[in-house]
Design a protein around this motif. Structure first.
Motif, mmCIF file in Angstrom:
data_model
loop_
_atom_site.group_PDB
_atom_site.id
_atom_site.type_symbol
_atom_site.label_atom_id
_atom_site.label_comp_id
_atom_site.label_asym_id
_atom_site.label_seq_id
_atom_site.Cartn_x
_atom_site.Cartn_y
_atom_site.Cartn_z
ATOM 1 N N ARG A 7 -45.614 28.140 12.584
ATOM 2 C CA ARG A 7 -45.037 28.060 13.926
ATOM 3 C C ARG A 7 -45.627 26.838 14.627
ATOM 4 O O ARG A 7 -46.745 26.432 14.348
ATOM 5 N N LEU A 8 -44.890 26.293 15.561
ATOM 6 C CA LEU A 8 -45.414 25.217 16.389
ATOM 7 C C LEU A 8 -46.373 25.838 17.395
ATOM 8 O O LEU A 8 -45.970 26.670 18.209
ATOM 9 N N ASP A 9 -47.643 25.489 17.322
ATOM 10 C CA ASP A 9 -48.664 26.056 18.196
ATOM 11 C C ASP A 9 -48.732 25.315 19.527
ATOM 12 O O ASP A 9 -48.694 25.913 20.581
ATOM 13 N N HIS A 10 -48.867 23.986 19.458
ATOM 14 C CA HIS A 10 -48.944 23.209 20.679
ATOM 15 C C HIS A 10 -48.548 21.766 20.434
ATOM 16 O O HIS A 10 -48.557 21.287 19.305
ATOM 17 N N VAL A 11 -48.199 21.097 21.513
ATOM 18 C CA VAL A 11 -47.911 19.668 21.550
ATOM 19 C C VAL A 11 -48.843 19.098 22.605
ATOM 20 O O VAL A 11 -49.048 19.714 23.654
ATOM 21 N N VAL A 12 -49.416 17.928 22.338
ATOM 22 C CA VAL A 12 -50.296 17.281 23.305
ATOM 23 C C VAL A 12 -49.574 16.071 23.886
ATOM 24 O O VAL A 12 -49.134 15.194 23.138
ATOM 25 N N LEU A 13 -49.443 16.042 25.206
ATOM 26 C CA LEU A 13 -48.823 14.914 25.896
ATOM 27 C C LEU A 13 -49.877 14.157 26.687
ATOM 28 O O LEU A 13 -50.734 14.769 27.326
ATOM 29 N N TRP A 14 -49.811 12.827 26.654
ATOM 30 C CA TRP A 14 -50.650 12.011 27.507
ATOM 31 C C TRP A 14 -50.021 11.986 28.887
ATOM 32 O O TRP A 14 -48.831 11.705 29.032
ATOM 33 N N VAL A 15 -50.812 12.290 29.918
ATOM 34 C CA VAL A 15 -50.300 12.318 31.289
ATOM 35 C C VAL A 15 -51.282 11.648 32.233
ATOM 36 O O VAL A 15 -52.478 11.576 31.952
ATOM 37 N N ASN A 16 -50.766 11.152 33.342
ATOM 38 C CA ASN A 16 -51.619 10.528 34.359
ATOM 39 C C ASN A 16 -52.345 11.566 35.193
ATOM 40 O O ASN A 16 -53.520 11.411 35.484
#
Length: 142
Positions: A7-16
């Motif tokens: 399963r897709l557990d998490h996605v990490v996004l770069w944010v300000n």
């Protein structure tokens, strides 16, 4: 369709601004903040938002890029976002999201029909950006 155990557990996004990003996702996608209070208190390095019971989106501040040392060159991933993240919704949730976005200042793409995804062709889909320029696709299947 086979029931795969992965399963897709998490996605990490770069944010300000992780707090502003968490508020954006709560307001648009209806996500639930995770560790937001702990982040604002300085107890954890980043907050997340819960997409569903199995999947979260981590909101990693760009200032953390230099600390990404788990692999050689990992810090270089800052500023190189993925092409887009697709969220599959029910038809009603799709319509609700589209309405919320159209009622805000967030631009949305035209509606597409039949674009291919994990469950085959989608009935409808559209794209939008978060405040940091990350691109999301929203879709629903019949």
């Amino acid at each position: 369709m086979s029931d795969h155990t992965a399963r897709l557990d998490h996605v990490v996004l770069w944010v300000n601004d992780p707090v502003a990003s968490a508020e954006f996702y709560e307001r648009t996608l209806g996500t639930e903040p995770v560790r937001l209070a702990e982040y604002t208190e300085g107890k954890v390095p980043f907050p997340s938002v819960r997409l569903n019971e199995e999947t979260i989106i981590d909101l990693m501040p760009w200032t953390m890029a230099a600390r990404m040392t788990m692999l050689p060159g990992a810090a270089d991933s800052a500023g190189h976002p993925v092409n887009h993240i697709c969220v599959a919704l029910s038809g009603a949730a799709f319509d609700d999201l589209l309405g919320r976005l159209r009622g805000s200042t967030v631009p949305v793409s035209e509606i597409s029909h039949g674009s291919f995804g994990a469950r085959g062709p989608a009935a409808r889909s559209f794209y939008f950006r978060d405040p940091d320029g990350n691109v999301f696709e929203a879709r629903h299947y019949d």
